[in-house]
Write a protein that holds these residues in place. Sequence first.
Motif, PDB file in Angstrom:
ATOM      1  N   ALA A  16       0.827  -1.208   0.000  1.00 37.91           N
ATOM      2  CA  ALA A  16       0.000   0.000   0.000  1.00 37.91           C
ATOM      3  C   ALA A  16       0.864   1.262   0.000  1.00 37.91           C
ATOM      4  O   ALA A  16       0.558   2.237  -0.696  1.00 37.91           O
ATOM      5  CB  ALA A  16      -0.929  -0.009   1.209  1.00 37.91           C
TER       6      ALA A  16
ATOM      7  N   ALA B  48       0.850   3.947  -3.062  1.00 37.09           N
ATOM      8  CA  ALA B  48       0.451   5.332  -2.829  1.00 37.09           C
ATOM      9  C   ALA B  48       1.312   6.316  -3.608  1.00 37.09           C
ATOM     10  O   ALA B  48       0.923   7.470  -3.805  1.00 37.09           O
ATOM     11  CB  ALA B  48       0.530   5.643  -1.337  1.00 37.09           C
TER      12      ALA B  48
ATOM     13  N   GLY C 165      -2.405   2.028  -9.093  1.00 38.95           N
ATOM     14  CA  GLY C 165      -1.839   1.631  -7.817  1.00 38.95           C
ATOM     15  C   GLY C 165      -2.568   0.472  -7.152  1.00 38.95           C
ATOM     16  O   GLY C 165      -1.975  -0.273  -6.366  1.00 38.95           O
ATOM     17  N   TRP C 166      -3.832   0.293  -7.492  1.00 38.66           N
ATOM     18  CA  TRP C 166      -4.618  -0.763  -6.863  1.00 38.66           C
ATOM     19  C   TRP C 166      -4.217  -2.152  -7.348  1.00 38.66           C
ATOM     20  O   TRP C 166      -4.490  -3.151  -6.677  1.00 38.66           O
ATOM     21  CB  TRP C 166      -6.108  -0.541  -7.136  1.00 38.66           C
ATOM     22  CG  TRP C 166      -6.460  -0.546  -8.596  1.00 38.66           C
ATOM     23  CD1 TRP C 166      -6.447   0.518  -9.444  1.00 38.66           C
ATOM     24  CD2 TRP C 166      -6.856  -1.679  -9.382  1.00 38.66           C
ATOM     25  NE1 TRP C 166      -6.817   0.125 -10.716  1.00 38.66           N
ATOM     26  CE2 TRP C 166      -7.079  -1.218 -10.703  1.00 38.66           C
ATOM     27  CE3 TRP C 166      -7.060  -3.035  -9.099  1.00 38.66           C
ATOM     28  CZ2 TRP C 166      -7.472  -2.067 -11.726  1.00 38.66           C
ATOM     29  CZ3 TRP C 166      -7.457  -3.863 -10.131  1.00 38.66           C
ATOM     30  CH2 TRP C 166      -7.664  -3.385 -11.417  1.00 38.66           C
TER      31      TRP C 166
ATOM     32  N   TRP D 200       4.294   7.565  -2.770  1.00 34.72           N
ATOM     33  CA  TRP D 200       5.042   8.513  -1.945  1.00 34.72           C
ATOM     34  C   TRP D 200       6.524   8.174  -2.011  1.00 34.72           C
ATOM     35  O   TRP D 200       6.954   7.139  -1.491  1.00 34.72           O
ATOM     36  CB  TRP D 200       4.570   8.457  -0.500  1.00 34.72           C
ATOM     37  CG  TRP D 200       3.119   8.776  -0.318  1.00 34.72           C
ATOM     38  CD1 TRP D 200       2.356   9.613  -1.080  1.00 34.72           C
ATOM     39  CD2 TRP D 200       2.239   8.246   0.687  1.00 34.72           C
ATOM     40  NE1 TRP D 200       1.063   9.644  -0.617  1.00 34.72           N
ATOM     41  CE2 TRP D 200       0.964   8.816   0.472  1.00 34.72           C
ATOM     42  CE3 TRP D 200       2.416   7.353   1.752  1.00 34.72           C
ATOM     43  CZ2 TRP D 200      -0.129   8.517   1.276  1.00 34.72           C
ATOM     44  CZ3 TRP D 200       1.324   7.064   2.551  1.00 34.72           C
ATOM     45  CH2 TRP D 200       0.071   7.638   2.321  1.00 34.72           C
TER      46      TRP D 200
END
Length: 662
Positions: free
Chosen positions: A264, A268, A351-352, A270
């Motif tokens: 995750a 995301a 992203g999923w 980041w």
Amino acid sequence: MRRSASPYLAAALGVLLFVDVLRVCLPSIITTFGQAAATPAELMGAFALLWFVLALAAPALFRTVGADRIALVAALTLVGSRALLPATGGGPAQLYLASVGLLAGLVWLAGLAANAPTAVPGLVVGLAAGTVLHTALGTYDLVWRGPEQYLLLVPVAVGFVAAQRTVGGPDPDGPARPWFLVGPALLLWGMLAGSPALAATGASYLAGALAGTDRVAVVPPGGALPLTVLVAAAVGLFLVTGLAAERHRPPRWLYPAALVLGTALFAAGWPLALPVAIPLAAAGLGGCLALASTPTAPAPAGTGGAGGSAATTGPNSTNTRRAYATLAGTLVFVVAAIGYYAAYDLGYPNGWLPLLVAVVVATLAIRAPAPAVPVEGVPVGPVPGIAAGPTRTPRRPWSRSVVVAGTSLAVVAGLLTASGAGAADPFDGNRVRLVAYNIRMGFGLDGRFDLPDLTRTIAGQRPDVVVLSEVDRAWLLNGGHDTLALLAARLDMGYHFAPAADPVWGDAVLTRLPVDSAGTVALPAVGAPTGAQALGVVLRVGDRELVVVSTHLQPPPDGGPVEQARTVARYAAELAAGRPLVLAGDLNTQPGEPAFQALLERGLTDALAADRPLPTSPADRPVEQIDHVLVSDGLAPSDITAVPGTASDHLAVALTLTLPLG
């Protein structure tokens, strides 16, 4: 060789070779079959999927020909294709030979599944060994190198074939669940947990944050130490959790939770989360694989074996089910991988996809049957045909040695990796040589990852500053290379990198000049699938400052990148604040078009105007002028050239800029 150990050794060495072929096959689909986005993404995905679907025919032959024979032939084919790949010289021959090797690897995996109860320990060791080797090579794999690669390939290939020949006969009690997880594990390990390029990128973002840059990655201080720490942590945790005995494991939910959380954080997008996501995902993935392969009590005859669904046709049905489970898992790999990267052509959230794969792995792991004997000495209930009595949890006396050896090798591999720091040079003159180059992730027109040719193209211009577009630092679909670090090390330059599509794909500025500051701004998407940004770097040229802006404009489907051009021109002008300014990169617009005019309206000048027309794309027959250098008043361009070569699908543009005195 002991028959009980042969499936593990065959799995480890086979996975090592299979991943090597994947790192050629996947980018070949993009660069050769896809012609760098000239072919629709849907068609490229269908071509990749075809080879995985073809492998589904193999289990039907196992009963008549024999899974062991088919697996051995497939193993020999995998070895042969890998050995011949460097001799293809790229192009269609490379594409189809790598595809044959891919198909052979899939059939071998299915055959191994039909003949071995489980190979999770071998899978774990093979993936870890691949990461250690990939790290030691600086992510520039042996397959792209010269004849020296065979010094390692030959013993690995011989050991693989020898181990495969001694794999035991069918085992009716082996579960199908861990075999299904082979494909998802390949995806999550290659994309995230076991990617040294991603680890290097994460470390460089941390270094950038400590240096005060905003979302800009820089060469980490301390050489290769940050990369070493991350890779060693990932490999060590993966081996510990993947090979640990059941009685040494924490609560069953902990590893699935770690895998989902790590994935995750990665999904995301980041940049600063990458150093946390990598070891979390590595520990979680290893633990999930171990949970899914926990030995259970033998099942009554006719049930199809532990961990599988009920069946009534006996052992052959069980073996076939394991083979099909393996191939179904590899379908998950290809669908998720192609689906994730196709988003940058088709434009949808992606992203999923890795997160969904992580959830599937976590769910199957936590729902796996509990071990037959969680504590040594506890009796097992009666099983038909087997006397009840004390049973021991299977020991792996070699696992501790593998963990220590693997982690130690990961440390050595990380320390061997060149950092490409590039010392800042004192500069007393007022002439700066600049190269602007769209490097297409490091792949030439022949579809090869040709780092020497790419380096020669740039180094031959003796640049002080290099502006790069389409820089890939860890995409699994492109082979998992850190193209930026590889180039920086060979050019002996430092780098500043800013993300565009995601944290590992974007634009960069390389230089040996001192850097005063750096920053980035996202450009409006305007319907373009791939994101765009502008990277601004302030360089020290003697006692003067030079502002360099690197960007790669992405035109929307229905027009030119006018809005992006206005945004980047405004950003560049504000950043320069009257200082000499250079804006360069693949701007995807030609002189006279609205987007190009929007840049000129902000007071910039076409530095290449004196040598127009100056086409730069495609590299073998350039007709488009889309790679540009624009400058502010006072900067005098000279010695302009479009450098011939096919190390990318674009030509590099080089020129000398003379700064005003005083």
